[in-house]
Scaffold this active site. Sequence first.
Site, PDB file in Angstrom:
ATOM      1  N   THR A  98       0.855  -1.161   0.000  1.00  8.07           N
ATOM      2  CA  THR A  98       0.000   0.000   0.000  1.00  8.07           C
ATOM      3  C   THR A  98       0.899   1.221   0.000  1.00  8.07           C
ATOM      4  OG1 THR A  98      -1.549  -1.305   1.278  1.00  8.07           O
ATOM      5  CG2 THR A  98      -1.815   1.030   1.472  1.00  8.07           C
ATOM      6  N   THR A 106      -4.159   1.768  -2.462  1.00 11.51           N
ATOM      7  CA  THR A 106      -3.438   0.550  -2.881  1.00 11.51           C
ATOM      8  C   THR A 106      -4.145  -0.127  -4.032  1.00 11.51           C
ATOM      9  OG1 THR A 106      -2.520  -1.525  -2.027  1.00 11.51           O
ATOM     10  CG2 THR A 106      -4.727  -1.000  -1.315  1.00 11.51           C
ATOM     11  N   GLU A 149      -8.055  -6.856  -4.402  1.00  8.27           N
ATOM     12  CA  GLU A 149      -8.434  -6.457  -3.036  1.00  8.27           C
ATOM     13  C   GLU A 149      -9.415  -7.414  -2.371  1.00  8.27           C
ATOM     14  OE1 GLU A 149      -6.845  -4.122  -0.746  1.00  8.27           O
ATOM     15  OE2 GLU A 149      -7.016  -2.926  -2.563  1.00  8.27           O
ATOM     16  N   SER A 181     -10.627  -3.479   5.795  1.00  9.80           N
ATOM     17  CA  SER A 181      -9.293  -2.971   5.479  1.00  9.80           C
ATOM     18  C   SER A 181      -8.575  -2.580   6.760  1.00  9.80           C
ATOM     19  CB  SER A 181      -9.430  -1.735   4.585  1.00  9.80           C
ATOM     20  OG  SER A 181      -8.172  -1.142   4.367  1.00  9.80           O
ATOM     21  N   SER A 182      -7.255  -2.492   6.659  1.00 10.55           N
ATOM     22  CA  SER A 182      -6.469  -1.910   7.755  1.00 10.55           C
ATOM     23  C   SER A 182      -6.030  -0.501   7.414  1.00 10.55           C
ATOM     24  CB  SER A 182      -5.228  -2.757   8.016  1.00 10.55           C
ATOM     25  OG  SER A 182      -5.605  -4.036   8.400  1.00 10.55           O
TER      26      SER A 182
HETATM   27  N1  GLY Z   1      -5.251  -4.305   1.272  1.00 17.23           N
HETATM   28  C1  GLY Z   1      -4.743  -3.848   2.484  1.00 17.23           C
HETATM   29  C2  GLY Z   1      -5.755  -3.215   3.355  1.00 17.23           C
HETATM   30  O1  GLY Z   1      -6.805  -2.846   2.878  1.00 17.23           O
HETATM   31  O2  GLY Z   1      -5.547  -3.070   4.523  1.00 17.23           O
END
Ligand code: GLY
Length: 613
Positions: free
Chosen positions: A415, A433, A454, A481-482
């Site tokens: 990301t 990302t 994703e 997501s993080s």
């Molecule tokens: N794809 C990493 C996130 O969304 O955290």
Amino acid sequence: MRRLVAVFVMSVLTAALLASPSVASAIPGRALSGTGKEPVAVGTGGAVASMDLDASKAGITVLKHGGNAIDAAVATASTLGVTNPFVAGPGGGGFMVIYLAKSHQVVTIDGRETCPSACTPSMFIDPKTGQPLGYDYASDQPLATGVPSMVATWAKALRLYGRKSLAADLRPAIKVADRGFRVNADFRQLTESGLAELRAYPASRALLLTPAGNPLPVGYLLRNPDLARTYRLLGRHGPSYLYDGPLGRAIVHADDHPAVTPGNTLVTLPGIMTMSDLRAYTARVQAPTRVRYRGLDIYSMAPPSSSGSTVGEALNILSGWNLSAEPRATALFHYLEASRLAYADRDAYVGDPRYVAVPLHGLLSPAFAATRRCLVHQKALVSPVPPGDPFPPYQGCQSQPSPQAPTISAEGRHTNNIVTVDKWGNIVAYTNTINFFGGSGMTVPGYGFLLNNEMTDFDFAPPAPGVYDPNLPAGRKQPRSSMGPVIAFRDGTPVFSVGAAGGSTIITTILQIILNHVDFGMSLPAAVAAPRVSQTNSPTSLAEPAFYNSALRRQLTREFGEQFTEATGPILPLDHYPGDATALQILGHGRFEAIAEPVRLGGGSALVVNPSP
Ligand code: GLY
């Protein structure tokens, strides 16, 4: 794609960090020789930090021409789509946290991809075996592509808060795509690590590899006229060119009927996207999360991001200890345990709030945090720890397993985070990302950008049959997501912002940078550069080599029973590498300090409009 990069990145990092006896103080402010990138810049008029020099320059150009922080964020992100196509670009999505100085408001934009309407909870189950697909295998499939949401996010942000048009903000990126940029060692390494995926698609091979299918040599001038044209068309026609137009049709066709190289065996699961999935997509403005920590108000992203709730819960737990007065090992023990417990709750309760009831109020409640804090005594808890009960009346010390078994989530970790600020004081922190380096590896033929993968951020299966899991796929649902940067305020005035890459380690990176800065008194550049350790409710904490090899780590094991894994070497893929961060300090009197990584991933680029030391 991941192992080679891990070895490369971590060896650079290890060499740099171990070279210095005082890691935190030696690294800040040092540019990597020959890159032209500076990790710290101080001055007035506005600032930008990103992982890339051309991208930061794009943001600064827009600021110099009357754009605001929102314009600069779009210019920076779109240019990253040219120079860092493996981690950014119109094929992905992300989350923006925005401070609007005039109205003194924090707003966020949820620009997360959605699963096509045909997605089901069993889409990542192998029908032959009844078992979840392998994570790496699924990540290479067009089936893992969600509705690209980046362009909708840019358009929404500009329409509501920008000063310039999408066409104007895409201009710097178009210039870089037309003119080209020099392939560097990092780019080549990233290409090498994704070679199989890139070779599987003729369009990716034509754009990103030599005619023989090898990585482009260092120094090669890589032009991307297809992406320049795509950006021009988006500028001319607006986002409908993608969401209800020719670009959308090209994306749907590429995803559902992937053109693969003859003899390919890697790509076997086509996508299930339709034009109506694209037409239905909206980037949404939503309220931020907020917690109080040591007199600061910390704002971040609400679900489907788990950053705001998990960083917030961990900070609430940590509020009960005076970390700055504790011996450092004790303070870090408390950090690791707070993070472990907050992750258990994240995995059990956070998903797309339009599909599952996320107890956000409870997760952010200091009273709930108290029921988790009291579980921490003198020894590390054994992971996976069960989640707590984030519903009132928040009583007792929750040491009993809840009916929900914990899940350990696998998440793409690649990301980027951008921070921008303008002369009016508006701030944007934007994490975005296409997921793994290279997303699905599939370039949209004729349009010059890679599509995300994703949807692998969903859980592939519940932790046990019949157990509630908030993060299973469904039609039009967003995977948890993080990603979620923070902006921190003291007495109503913004003081700093920080965000990071790294999948689920985004949260621990942000937490650790906040603690380094706020509790341990490090400057923000030192806080970003310091070695990291990440605990995500896993049996061991992932430690960067400089931390793993430190006396502090040995003390944590000896005195508190904490277990660690070193984040390097041939046994760990890059998925386990804590990602790079960017940050911003508001110095007052119109002065800003932009901060990027000095070393991780080759270092980032911090720039200001008017440098003034
Ligand atoms: N794809 C990493 C996130 O969304 O955290």
